[in-house]
Write a protein that holds these residues in place. Structure first.
Motif, PDB file in Angstrom:
ATOM      1  N   CYS A  54       9.050 -14.022  -1.676  1.00 28.13           N
ATOM      2  CA  CYS A  54       8.348 -12.763  -1.416  1.00 28.13           C
ATOM      3  C   CYS A  54       6.901 -12.790  -1.907  1.00 28.13           C
ATOM      4  N   THR A  55       6.106 -11.927  -1.303  1.00 29.83           N
ATOM      5  CA  THR A  55       4.755 -11.663  -1.775  1.00 29.83           C
ATOM      6  C   THR A  55       4.481 -10.180  -1.575  1.00 29.83           C
ATOM      7  N   GLU A  56       3.333  -9.728  -2.033  1.00 26.18           N
ATOM      8  CA  GLU A  56       2.925  -8.337  -1.859  1.00 26.18           C
ATOM      9  C   GLU A  56       1.719  -8.305  -0.922  1.00 26.18           C
ATOM     10  N   VAL A  57       1.800  -7.480   0.120  1.00 20.53           N
ATOM     11  CA  VAL A  57       0.720  -7.435   1.108  1.00 20.53           C
ATOM     12  C   VAL A  57       0.046  -6.073   1.104  1.00 20.53           C
ATOM     13  N   LYS A  58      -1.241  -6.110   1.426  1.00 22.42           N
ATOM     14  CA  LYS A  58      -2.010  -4.876   1.584  1.00 22.42           C
ATOM     15  C   LYS A  58      -1.905  -4.421   3.029  1.00 22.42           C
ATOM     16  N   VAL A  59      -1.538  -3.171   3.216  1.00 19.08           N
ATOM     17  CA  VAL A  59      -1.390  -2.595   4.555  1.00 19.08           C
ATOM     18  C   VAL A  59      -2.402  -1.476   4.699  1.00 19.08           C
ATOM     19  N   GLU A  60      -3.285  -1.616   5.678  1.00 17.29           N
ATOM     20  CA  GLU A  60      -4.330  -0.628   5.902  1.00 17.29           C
ATOM     21  C   GLU A  60      -4.020   0.208   7.131  1.00 17.29           C
ATOM     22  N   SER A  61      -4.150   1.522   6.980  1.00 14.56           N
ATOM     23  CA  SER A  61      -4.055   2.434   8.114  1.00 14.56           C
ATOM     24  C   SER A  61      -5.402   3.122   8.273  1.00 14.56           C
ATOM     25  N   ASP A  62      -5.461   4.126   9.138  1.00 14.15           N
ATOM     26  CA  ASP A  62      -6.741   4.779   9.415  1.00 14.15           C
ATOM     27  C   ASP A  62      -7.354   5.429   8.181  1.00 14.15           C
ATOM     28  N   ASP A  63      -6.499   5.972   7.327  1.00 17.71           N
ATOM     29  CA  ASP A  63      -7.043   6.737   6.204  1.00 17.71           C
ATOM     30  C   ASP A  63      -6.435   6.376   4.852  1.00 17.71           C
ATOM     31  N   SER A  64      -5.693   5.253   4.791  1.00 16.02           N
ATOM     32  CA  SER A  64      -5.080   4.918   3.512  1.00 16.02           C
ATOM     33  C   SER A  64      -4.813   3.422   3.403  1.00 16.02           C
ATOM     34  N   VAL A  65      -4.572   3.001   2.168  1.00 17.09           N
ATOM     35  CA  VAL A  65      -4.202   1.614   1.882  1.00 17.09           C
ATOM     36  C   VAL A  65      -2.950   1.649   1.017  1.00 17.09           C
ATOM     37  N   SER A  66      -1.963   0.854   1.388  1.00 21.33           N
ATOM     38  CA  SER A  66      -0.741   0.770   0.594  1.00 21.33           C
ATOM     39  C   SER A  66      -0.376  -0.694   0.390  1.00 21.33           C
ATOM     40  N   TYR A  67       0.537  -0.933  -0.544  1.00 18.00           N
ATOM     41  CA  TYR A  67       0.985  -2.292  -0.850  1.00 18.00           C
ATOM     42  C   TYR A  67       2.499  -2.349  -0.678  1.00 18.00           C
ATOM     43  N   GLN A  68       2.964  -3.368   0.041  1.00 19.23           N
ATOM     44  CA  GLN A  68       4.383  -3.484   0.349  1.00 19.23           C
ATOM     45  C   GLN A  68       4.882  -4.890   0.057  1.00 19.23           C
ATOM     46  N   ASN A  69       6.139  -4.984  -0.339  1.00 24.89           N
ATOM     47  CA  ASN A  69       6.763  -6.296  -0.503  1.00 24.89           C
ATOM     48  C   ASN A  69       6.992  -6.918   0.868  1.00 24.89           C
ATOM     49  N   PHE A  70       6.767  -8.226   0.955  1.00 26.01           N
ATOM     50  CA  PHE A  70       6.850  -8.931   2.236  1.00 26.01           C
ATOM     51  C   PHE A  70       7.656 -10.206   2.028  1.00 26.01           C
ATOM     52  N   ILE A  71       8.629 -10.439   2.889  1.00 26.65           N
ATOM     53  CA  ILE A  71       9.490 -11.621   2.779  1.00 26.65           C
ATOM     54  C   ILE A  71       8.918 -12.753   3.622  1.00 26.65           C
ATOM     55  N   LEU A  72       8.533 -13.847   2.974  1.00 25.07           N
ATOM     56  CA  LEU A  72       8.003 -15.020   3.665  1.00 25.07           C
ATOM     57  C   LEU A  72       9.119 -15.918   4.195  1.00 25.07           C
TER      58      LEU A  72
END
Length: 246
Positions: A54-72
Motif C-alpha cells: 500500500c501507499t497513500e495518494v493525494k486525490v484532487e477535486s475541484d475544490d478540495s484535496v484528500s489523501y487515500q490509501n491505495f493498494i499497489l
C-alpha cells in the motif's frame, strides 16, 4: 458462547504479526518475510491471509484535496484453515514490489511518500486482525544518479508525494493508477526553475517524465527520457542535459 462474542469483537481472537526479512529495500526488489499467527481463546476459521502493498495518494477535486490509501498489489498467502486456541503458525512468503512503488528514502524537505505492507486474517463474523509494517524504499543506483546530478546543478528536493492518476511519456505509460512526484527547485533568483520527476521501472529500463516550470511566465513543459538500470554517470548526464536546458 461469551468467548465467541468477545472474539467477534476482536477480544481474545487470533492475532497476526508479519516480520519482514528486510524493511529497507531497493525499487523492484522481492519482499520476503514470515507471517506469524497465534490462535485466540476459541477455535476460528481463517478463510485467507492477505498481504497488500500500500501507499497513500493525494486525490484532487475541484475544490478540495484528500489523501487515500491505495493498494499497489496484493497476494493471498495460504489456503483456508482452522486455527486452534493458542496455536501458533508461521508462514514464509515472497512478494515482488510493484515497479511503480514510490521511493521513500529521499532527502526532501517535505516527504509525504509512504509505503507499507498490510497483513490481514479473513475471519467470518469477526473484526479481521491486521498488521501494518512500513517499508523504506531506496532508489536504484541509476535513479540516485539522476537525483545527485540535479543536486550538483544547484537543485534541491523540496517535496516528494504520490498522486492519483496516470503518466504518459514518450513511448511509456504508468499502469498502477498512481505516480510519485519528486519536486526540485534551484536557488536562482531571477531564473528560478522547478522540475518534477516521476520514475517508472520497466524491466531493465527506467523511464522518467519531467515536468518543468520554466518561470518568468513561460509556463510548464514536459520532457521524458529512458536510461538503463545500470546507466553510468555519463549516460545520466547525457539524458538530463536537454531537460536542464529546457
Amino acid at each position: 458462547m461469551f468467548k465467541k462474542l468477545k472474539a467477534s469483537l476482536g477480544i481474545g481472537a487470533a492475532k497476526v504479526d508479519t516480520v519482514l526479512d528486510n524493511e529497507s529495500v531497493y525499487q523492484g526488489a522481492m519482499l520476503t518475510g514470515t507471517i506469524h499467527i497465534k490462535g485466540g481463546d476459541i477455535e476460528q476459521q481463517v478463510d485467507a491471509i492477505s498481504l497488500k502493498l500500500c501507499t497513500e495518494v493525494k486525490v484532487e477535486s475541484d475544490d478540495s484535496v484528500s489523501y487515500q490509501n491505495f493498494i499497489l498489489g496484493s497476494m493471498q498467502a495460504v489456503d483456508p484453515f482452522v486455527i486452534q486456541p493458542g496455536e501458533e503458525r508461521s508462514i514464509s512468503f515472497d512478494m515482488p514490489l510493484h515497479d511503480e512503488t514510490p521511493i521513500t528514502a529521499v532527502s526532501a524537505n517535505y516527504n509525504q511518500s509512504k509505503v507499507w505492507v498490510e497483513t490481514s486474517l479473513d475471519i467470518d463474523f469477526a473484526i479481521d486482525p491486521t498488521d501494518r509494517d512500513y517499508l523504506e524504499i531506496r532508489p536504484l543506483p541509476a535513479v540516485q544518479r539522476v537525483i545527485s546530478l540535479l543536486e550538483s546543478e544547484g537543485y534541491r528536493m523540496v517535496k516528494a508525494d504520490v498522486e492519483q492518476g496516470q503518466l504518459n511519456g514518450n513511448g511509456f505509460s504508468s499502469r498502477s493508477g498512481c505516480y510519485q512526484e519528486l519536486e526540485f527547485q534551484n536557488s536562482g533568483f531571477f531564473s528560478k526553475k522547478e522540475i518534477e520527476l516521476s520514475f517508472i521501472l520497466d524491466g531493465d529500463r527506467i523511464h522518467c517524465l519531467a515536468e518543468i516550470d520554466r518561470a518568468m511566465g513561460r509556463g510548464d513543459m514536459y520532457r521524458s527520457f529512458t536510461i538503463s538500470r545500470n546507466a553510468s554517470d555519463a549516460e545520466v548526464q547525457q539524458a538530463l542535459s536537454s531537460t536542464l536546458g529546457a
